[in-house]
Motif scaffolding. Structure first.
Motif, PDB file in Angstrom:
ATOM      1  N   ASN A 154      -3.895   5.996 -13.681  1.00 19.24           N
ATOM      2  CA  ASN A 154      -2.725   5.648 -12.874  1.00 19.24           C
ATOM      3  C   ASN A 154      -2.704   6.288 -11.490  1.00 19.24           C
ATOM      4  O   ASN A 154      -2.267   5.659 -10.524  1.00 19.24           O
ATOM      5  CB  ASN A 154      -1.446   6.038 -13.618  1.00 19.24           C
ATOM      6  CG  ASN A 154      -1.274   5.304 -14.925  1.00 19.24           C
ATOM      7  OD1 ASN A 154      -1.507   4.099 -14.999  1.00 19.24           O
ATOM      8  ND2 ASN A 154      -0.875   6.012 -15.962  1.00 19.24           N
ATOM      9  N   ASP A 169      -1.202   6.001  -5.904  1.00 24.24           N
ATOM     10  CA  ASP A 169      -0.866   5.175  -7.058  1.00 24.24           C
ATOM     11  C   ASP A 169      -1.930   4.091  -7.193  1.00 24.24           C
ATOM     12  O   ASP A 169      -1.987   3.157  -6.388  1.00 24.24           O
ATOM     13  CB  ASP A 169       0.521   4.563  -6.868  1.00 24.24           C
ATOM     14  CG  ASP A 169       1.016   3.825  -8.108  1.00 24.24           C
ATOM     15  OD1 ASP A 169       0.197   3.238  -8.836  1.00 24.24           O
ATOM     16  OD2 ASP A 169       2.240   3.827  -8.336  1.00 24.24           O
ATOM     17  N   ARG A 171      -2.372   1.736  -9.494  1.00 27.00           N
ATOM     18  CA  ARG A 171      -1.902   0.411  -9.901  1.00 27.00           C
ATOM     19  C   ARG A 171      -1.215  -0.316  -8.750  1.00 27.00           C
ATOM     20  O   ARG A 171      -1.404  -1.523  -8.564  1.00 27.00           O
ATOM     21  CB  ARG A 171      -0.966   0.540 -11.091  1.00 27.00           C
ATOM     22  CG  ARG A 171      -1.673   1.020 -12.353  1.00 27.00           C
ATOM     23  CD  ARG A 171      -0.766   1.000 -13.561  1.00 27.00           C
ATOM     24  NE  ARG A 171      -1.480   1.354 -14.783  1.00 27.00           N
ATOM     25  CZ  ARG A 171      -0.934   1.388 -15.988  1.00 27.00           C
ATOM     26  NH1 ARG A 171       0.356   1.086 -16.130  1.00 27.00           N
ATOM     27  NH2 ARG A 171      -1.662   1.723 -17.047  1.00 27.00           N
ATOM     28  N   ALA A 172      -0.429   0.411  -7.971  1.00 25.94           N
ATOM     29  CA  ALA A 172       0.247  -0.197  -6.829  1.00 25.94           C
ATOM     30  C   ALA A 172      -0.667  -0.309  -5.620  1.00 25.94           C
ATOM     31  O   ALA A 172      -0.379  -1.068  -4.689  1.00 25.94           O
ATOM     32  CB  ALA A 172       1.486   0.610  -6.461  1.00 25.94           C
ATOM     33  N   LYS A 174      -1.385   2.093  -3.341  1.00 22.66           N
ATOM     34  CA  LYS A 174      -0.803   2.681  -2.141  1.00 22.66           C
ATOM     35  C   LYS A 174      -0.547   4.174  -2.346  1.00 22.66           C
ATOM     36  O   LYS A 174      -0.460   4.661  -3.485  1.00 22.66           O
ATOM     37  CB  LYS A 174       0.501   1.988  -1.776  1.00 22.66           C
ATOM     38  CG  LYS A 174       1.598   2.151  -2.808  1.00 22.66           C
ATOM     39  CD  LYS A 174       2.883   1.446  -2.376  1.00 22.66           C
ATOM     40  CE  LYS A 174       4.011   1.652  -3.384  1.00 22.66           C
ATOM     41  NZ  LYS A 174       5.252   0.968  -2.957  1.00 22.66           N
TER      42      LYS A 174
END
Length: 297
Positions: A154, A169, A171-172, A174
């Motif tokens: 993650n 992050d 998954r995002a 960013k």
């Protein structure tokens, strides 16, 4: 157990294989060596990776492992991959552009923290391995570097000598957060929701990473008087080593409670813990060694 003395300072040490039976070392003579810790009272050299010549074209300063691959990074600006299930056969060469200072192997990528404060993400299975290059810390030139990093599926957490710690992050896709500290983090251990890190002044820092929220909880003086060069958090224990010539074992409480201290007349460069086995690299005056402690049976 103490491995035979080396004629060049050992820069990095890593226990590999999952059972604390094999130790990998990287050193200033530009070699990566594998040691069998099960044979003899001083261990046995299994092989020097890449043959009898130099493994790299620069000091080998970082190692990472995710079976069966071992990655070794050098100040020459390269990361080499070795298949330990195939007798240490070479499995690839990655040119990082800038010298890597730390590595972290994840299930899908290899992370390299480099000079100019970059974090490169590589897919080691493909011919063109670079996936993404991140700059989470400010950079003013060659002297800036990501000194330590830790990650899971993650998040990527990194510390730079610009005295910041940053969170990405995955998954995002960013940057999540960046914190300014008064000193720079030189070593880091990430386990569950806990992040422990040591800095260049010998202080220990505790962070939490829960539900996407990253917090600096506190800093502690555990008796180190110089840079903490290695740290490892395992269930019930926290290990640290330092340039102040000490290795310490603590309870990971707040504040940490030091259980024992090992003092020697040489600098400690790094440590590794696996299956209850502790390996610590130390040296001085161009003579270096790795000491190994095993749990009592």
């Amino acid at each position: 157990m103490t491995l035979p003395l080396q004629n060049a300072d050992i820069c990095s040490v890593l226990l590999v294989g999952g059972e604390g039976r094999v130790c990998a070392t990287g050193s200033q003579d530009m070699k990566v060596k594998l040691w069998d810790l099960q044979v003899g009272s001083r261990g046995t050299l299994l092989r020097a990776l890449g043959g009898q010549g130099h493994t790299h074209q620069g000091w080998v300063v970082c190692l990472a492992y995710r079976g069966p691959l071992l990655a070794s990074g050098s100040l020459g600006g390269t990361v080499r991959l070795w298949d330990l299930e195939a007798g240490g056969a070479a499995r690839g060469l990655i040119r990082t552009g800038f010298a890597p200072h730390c590595l972290s192997f994840q299930t899908d990528v290899l992370l390299a923290g480099t000079r100019y404060n970059r974090i490169n993400m590589y897919d080691t299975r493909v011919a063109e391995p670079l996936v993404k290059s991140l700059r989470l810390h400010s950079s003013h030139g060659y002297s800036d570097a990501v000194k330590c990093l830790a990650a899971d599926d993650n998040y990527i957490i990194s510390g730079s000598n610009d005295c910041t710690v940053a969170v990405y992050d995955r998954r995002a896709g960013k940057a999540l957060k960046k914190l300014q500290l008064s000193s720079f983090l030189s070593s880091m251990s990430y386990s569950g929701s806990e992040v422990w890190a040591g800095d260049d002044r010998g202080m220990l820092h505790a962070f939490s990473m829960q539900a996407g929220v990253f917090k600096h909880l506190s800093q502690f003086d555990v008796g180190h008087t110089s840079q903490i060069t290695g740290i490892h958090r395992s269930p019930g224990s926290l290990y640290t080593c330092s340039c102040d010539q000490t290795v310490k074992v603590h309870l990971p409480s707040a504040p940490p409670r030091t259980l024992c201290t090992l003092l020697q007349q040489e600098c400690f460069f790094g440590l590794s813990v696996e299956a209850g086995v502790l390996a610590v690299a130390s040296g001085g005056c161009r003579l270096s060694r790795v000491q190994v402690w095993r749990p009592r049976r």
